[in-house]
Design an enzyme around this catalytic site. Structure first.
Site, PDB file in Angstrom:
ATOM      1  CG  PHE A  98      -3.096  -1.664   9.666  1.00 55.87           C
ATOM      2  CD1 PHE A  98      -4.411  -1.759   9.245  1.00 55.87           C
ATOM      3  CD2 PHE A  98      -2.829  -1.819  11.018  1.00 55.87           C
ATOM      4  CE1 PHE A  98      -5.445  -1.990  10.139  1.00 55.87           C
ATOM      5  CE2 PHE A  98      -3.848  -2.062  11.922  1.00 55.87           C
ATOM      6  CZ  PHE A  98      -5.159  -2.145  11.484  1.00 55.87           C
ATOM      7  N   GLY A 108     -12.326  -6.612  -3.008  1.00 58.33           N
ATOM      8  CA  GLY A 108     -11.492  -6.310  -1.845  1.00 58.33           C
ATOM      9  C   GLY A 108     -11.998  -5.126  -1.057  1.00 58.33           C
ATOM     10  CD  GLU A 144      -4.410  -2.285   0.963  1.00 63.57           C
ATOM     11  OE1 GLU A 144      -3.359  -1.673   1.191  1.00 63.57           O
ATOM     12  OE2 GLU A 144      -4.498  -3.190   0.124  1.00 63.57           O
TER      13      GLU A 144
END
Length: 756
Positions: A267, A719, A722
């Site tokens: 993270f 992606g 996030e």
């Protein structure tokens, strides 16, 4: 190096000479189980703190207990005399290391990897509470822990700045971060347009410091053999770690090997090289013994940076029909004199809504605290809380549906810069999410004659927010081999932090070479392999996909010269031509080739920055239940729709997005690192005091994916790692406002802020 588990490979002697037949349907997109799932579920996976080396010793840190000082006395006699102690290393006897880079460089991105610029154990200066001032090495962990408590340190303290709230007046404006204008920008005169707007919202927000709490705490095992060192580390970027260690210990790069066989979550906290890693390598060199250092939770809090706190202002001006005329987003974050990174808190505010006038401003204040670092969606996670809360307030003031307000302000091009969107589906995910949630069927909110209540008398509220995160691509080097028996081998030094990277890359290879996925073997997690970008910025999958696509094309072109027959797979052509394999490489790790590759990357990156806006997006919809007497907030239902470009694996992608939402629930309702404003000490550095979501806090989370490839991205991938956390804090806060009428602008949303 780590090899992704697969089914046993078939050799030519054991099976058909032409190999297994390729599947009719592509592997990419299927909800395939993770190839490392069984190893992790059964305990067979080996993590950095578990790697077995002979004669291993154990290291424990001794931490400074003041924020700013010089060490005046360091008595280690009792610690050295304790049974089993091998060495106590301090600034008085530690070897001299080369300094960390003073500033990052685009020409060598590994210069970004130092968590701090502190000369660990090479100085008597203390820069923050928790800074290591000694390392105790012993035969057992218990002996090292006990002896660490026997080290006696005295200080001459110096004035320090440790309170973010009290020091905001010292903040300095920042216009760029590492050459990228992601922290500011203006269009028109936003302040004047705001003053003239028919409707105005002007709110101030704060978010606290957050600490990293990956399932696997940071751990390092280091072994020196002469002037060669092998390091097993819980790292998100083994190439940058390797280069940093070579620089600091002044050894040739090829004398350093870094391995990250499995990483139990990162993270962002494992993207930088912190004191634990550096001092484990130092201790192994000093003692001539292998050393393992597995940080306790407290040691992680005190030596590994977390998310910066923020103070933000969002001001919106609009016409009576909800058209934005002005958007102002200002943010102040913190850093440190010895490190820390600016965050792009305001960046998404320049891309989401079609305001006529925009002003984005960022400032930073230096504090004598452990430097901050990246944490999932750094900048966007907390910036979206402020922007999306302000949009919700504007919708409330206008009497507009929050969904309708966002759709009315959907831009055709980048609102701030006028650049084209490579691929934008924000309106679609908002509409899809609203439909799946049943948003149009909700009842009136605050101001209605009677608030909504459930059967237990709790107030019911509904909230929504948009999710947004930029898409990135970095160079990824690899080799790809196809054997005549129909098996394939991918070698690439990428990172597996639990998101299923080895699985999706196996799927990509299977389609590129027309072999079954179970015939693909993947080697990763070792600097002996071709260099991969780190696992960060939601960029790793797309970056590796680009190189797999190129490698696949090269293999197919080569095989095309060997006379393929109609209907043959590449492996069948290979076998029939009498060759046992074909192998290609993409990228260069060293020399002129590596330099040229980096220059091409920088040029292409800057060109794309001027040409495109590329981002993953989504929309969150949630239902909360609020106890009117205690203020307890429970999230009862969650629906989210996302555009992450092409979906490589429906199961792992949905898992990543759910994980981001769960982390966002922690950000919204409970996570807060408390720092003593007098001393700079982290108060309650453990999971007993720092609350993160548990199963009882998390509702069923329904995920919808568009699966719409972005044509400008490798394999169409934007992606998923996030974007899931962005907007979550605002969605919860907006639902709390809908239920109670209270606009909470300071995270986390604790009981006192709901009923106070």
């Amino acid at each position: 190096m780590t090899t992704a588990p697969t089914r046993p490979r078939t050799t030519p002697a054991e099976g058909p000479a032409q190999g297994p037949a390729a599947p009719e349907a592509p592997w990419v997109g299927r909800p395939v189980d993770r190839v490392d799932g069984t190893a992790k579920a059964t305990g067979a996976a080996t993590f950095s703190g578990e790697y077995q080396v002979p004669d291993v010793t154990h290291g424990v840190l001794v931490h400074a207990t003041v924020a700013r000082a010089r060490i005046t006395r360091l008595d280690v006699a009792r610690a050295e005399a304790h049974p089993g102690v091998v060495a106590v290393i301090t600034h008085l006897n530690a070897p001299r290391l080369k300094p960390a880079p003073s500033r990052p460089s685009l020409l060598d991105l590994s210069t970004m990897v130092a968590g701090t610029r502190v000369a660990y154990l090479n100085t008597d200066e203390v820069h923050y509470d928790g800074q290591p001032v000694a390392v105790v090495v012993a035969e057992t962990l218990e002996a090292a822990q006990y002896a660490a408590g026997l080290v006696d340190v005295a200080y001459e303290t110096e004035p320090s700045h440790v309170s973010f709230a009290d020091e905001l007046h010292r903040a300095e404006p920042v216009s760029q971060s590492l050459g990228m204008p992601t922290v500011g920008g203006t269009k028109g005169d936003a302040d004047a347009a705001l003053a003239a707007a028919a409707y105005r919202v002007d709110l101030r927000f704060t978010t606290p410091t957050h600490s990293h709490n990956a399932m696997e705490p940071h751990a390092t095992t280091a072994v020196w053999d002469g002037d060669h060192v092998t390091v097993w580390d819980a790292a998100q970027n083994i190439d940058w770690f390797r280069k940093h260690l070579a620089r600091r210990f002044d050894v040739p790069l090829d004398h350093v090997t870094v391995r990250a066989p499995f990483v139990g979550g990162g993270f962002g906290g494992k993207g930088s090289l912190w004191s634990g890693t550096l001092l484990t390598v130092m201790a192994a060199r000093v003692t001539g013994r292998p050393v393992r250092m597995a940080l306790s939770r407290e040691a992680v809090y005190r030596t590994v940076g977390g998310r910066t706190p923020s103070a933000q202002r969002v001001a919106l001006g609009a016409t009576a029909d909800g058209r934005l005329t002005a958007l102002v987003h200002e943010s102040t974050v913190r850093s440190s004199p010895v490190g820390g990174a600016m965050e792009q808190v305001v960046a998404s505010s320049g891309e989401l809504y079609a305001a006529e006038h925009i002003a984005l401003r960022s400032s930073v204040v230096e504090l004598d605290l452990l430097p901050n670092t990246a944490m999932r969606a750094p900048g966007e996670a907390i910036g979206s809380f402020a922007l999306e809360s302000a949009m919700d307030q504007l919708a409330h003031d206008l009497g507009l549906d929050p969904v309708e307000l966002r759709l009315r302000n959907e831009p055709a091009r980048s609102p701030l810069h006028g650049r084209a969107f490579s691929h934008r589906r924000v309106a679609q995910v908002v509409e899809d999410g609203a439909r799946a949630f049943g948003w149009a069927d909700r009842h009136p909110g605050p101001g209605a004659p009677a608030p909504r209540r459930d059967d237990e008398g709790r107030l019911v509220g509904y909230g929504m927010a948009v999710a947004y995160h930029p898409a990135w691509v970095f160079p990824a080097n690899l080799t790809l081999r196809l054997d005549a028996d129909g098996t394939a081998l991918l070698r690439c030094g990428f990172h597996e932090l639990g998101m299923g990277t080895a699985t999706v890359q196996s799927q990509l290879v299977a389609d590129a070479l027309r072999v079954p996925m179970e015939a693909v073997r993947v080697e990763y997690g070792d600097t002996a392999l071709p260099i991969s970008p780190g696992a960060g910025g939601s960029a790793q999958s797309a970056s590796i996909a680009a190189s797999i696509e190129e490698a696949g094309r090269r293999i197919r072109r080569r095989i095309a010269g060997w006379g393929p027959q109609p209907g043959e797979t590449p492996a069948q052509t290979l076998a029939r031509s009498g060759r046992d394999h074909v192998e290609v490489g993409v990228g260069s790790d060293t020399g002129i080739g590596a330099t040229a590759q980096q220059l091409r990357f920088i040029a292409g990156f800057l060109r794309d920055q001027r040409r495109w806006v590329r981002a993953a997006s989504g929309a969150h919809f949630c239902e909360v239940r609020v106890d009117p007497d205690t203020g307890e907030v429970r999230v009862a239902r969650w629906v989210a729709a996302f555009d992450i470009g092409r979906v490589l694996n429906a199961k792992t992608a949905a898992s990543q997005l759910r994980g981001g939402i769960v982390m966002g629930l922690g950000l919204a309702l409970m996570e807060e690192t408390l720092i003593d404003p007098r001393t700079g000490r982290i108060m309650g550095p453990s999971l007993a005091d720092y609350h993160v979501p548990v199963h009882a806090d998390v509702p069923d989370i329904e995920i919808h994916l568009l699966d719409d490839p972005d044509p400008s991205m490798p394999a169409g991938v934007l992606g998923a790692g996030e974007v899931g956390i962005t907007g979550v804090g605002a969605a919860v806060a907006n639902a709390v406002h809908d239920a109670t009428g209270r606009r909470v602008t300071d995270l986390p949303i604790t009981l006192d802020k709901v009923v106070g």
